[in-house]
Design a protein around this motif. Structure first.
Motif, short mmCIF file in Angstrom:
data_model
loop_
_atom_site.label_atom_id
_atom_site.label_comp_id
_atom_site.label_asym_id
_atom_site.label_seq_id
_atom_site.Cartn_x
_atom_site.Cartn_y
_atom_site.Cartn_z
N ILE A 1 -17.03 0.67 16.16
CA ILE A 1 -17.01 1.56 16.89
C ILE A 1 -15.61 2.17 16.88
N ALA A 2 -14.13 0.99 17.56
CA ALA A 2 -13.00 1.64 17.96
C ALA A 2 -12.25 2.71 16.62
N ALA A 3 -12.79 2.27 15.54
CA ALA A 3 -12.14 3.24 13.94
C ALA A 3 -13.27 4.31 13.91
N LEU A 4 -14.21 4.13 14.75
CA LEU A 4 -15.30 5.53 13.77
C LEU A 4 -13.78 6.61 14.31
N PRO A 5 -13.20 7.24 15.32
CA PRO A 5 -12.78 8.38 15.16
C PRO A 5 -11.53 8.56 14.65
N MET A 6 -11.10 8.12 13.56
CA MET A 6 -9.71 7.49 12.40
C MET A 6 -10.82 8.04 11.03
N ILE A 7 -12.03 7.67 11.13
CA ILE A 7 -13.04 8.08 9.94
C ILE A 7 -12.71 9.68 9.21
N PRO A 8 -12.49 11.10 10.57
CA PRO A 8 -12.46 12.29 9.95
C PRO A 8 -10.34 12.46 9.04
N VAL A 9 -9.85 11.20 10.37
CA VAL A 9 -8.50 11.92 9.19
C VAL A 9 -8.24 11.01 8.13
N ILE A 10 -8.66 10.19 7.89
CA ILE A 10 -8.59 8.94 6.33
C ILE A 10 -9.47 10.04 5.52
N LEU A 11 -10.55 10.63 6.27
CA LEU A 11 -11.11 11.52 5.23
C LEU A 11 -10.81 12.67 4.06
N VAL A 12 -10.34 13.32 5.22
CA VAL A 12 -9.17 14.39 4.64
C VAL A 12 -7.77 14.48 4.14
N MET A 13 -7.45 13.26 4.61
CA MET A 13 -5.84 13.09 3.80
C MET A 13 -6.60 12.86 2.87
#
Length: 123
Positions: free
Chosen positions: A54-66
């Motif tokens: 749950i804590a890592a979910l907001p980082m998924i779009p950043v990592i995906l776009v990167m």
């Protein structure tokens, strides 16, 4: 945005102090981490895993776009990462006078000292 350059204090804070403090906070958070408890009750391992997910979910779009930006760039891995961190060649401020100033300033610094000076000035 406000019609004048940001003061030196804010430039230094935004570019150097804040990222250093955030990195320090992240490192100490990981070093001092202990599994959650409630009194003597220790939560099961899967609940800790769910919490980290749950804590890592907001980082998924950043990592995906990167990842997509690095994948679509040309060159070796170093050149791809470097190109993905630079602004697009067509990006500049909307107002013409600011755009001219930005493009004039957009020169590659030759040394680390020049890069530091360039990040502090906005003329």
């Amino acid at each position: 945005m406000i019609g004048r350059p940001a003061p030196l204090f804010f430039k230094i804070t935004w570019c150097y102090v804040t990222p250093a403090m955030l990195l320090t906070t992240l490192i100490f958070t990981f070093l001092q981490y202990q599994p959650p408890t409630y009194g003597k009750y220790v939560y099961p391992y899967y609940s800790t895993v769910i919490g980290w997910i749950i804590a890592a979910l907001p980082m998924i779009p950043v990592i995906l776009v990167m990842t997509v930006a690095v994948y679509k760039a040309n060159g070796n891995l170093y050149q791809r990462v470097k190109k993905s961190l630079a602004p697009d060649a067509f990006w500049c401020p909307a107002e013409k006078s600011y755009c001219a100033q930005y493009l004039k300033k957009l020169r590659k610094p030759s040394t680390l000292k020049d890069a530091f000076k360039s990040s502090l000035t906005c003329k």
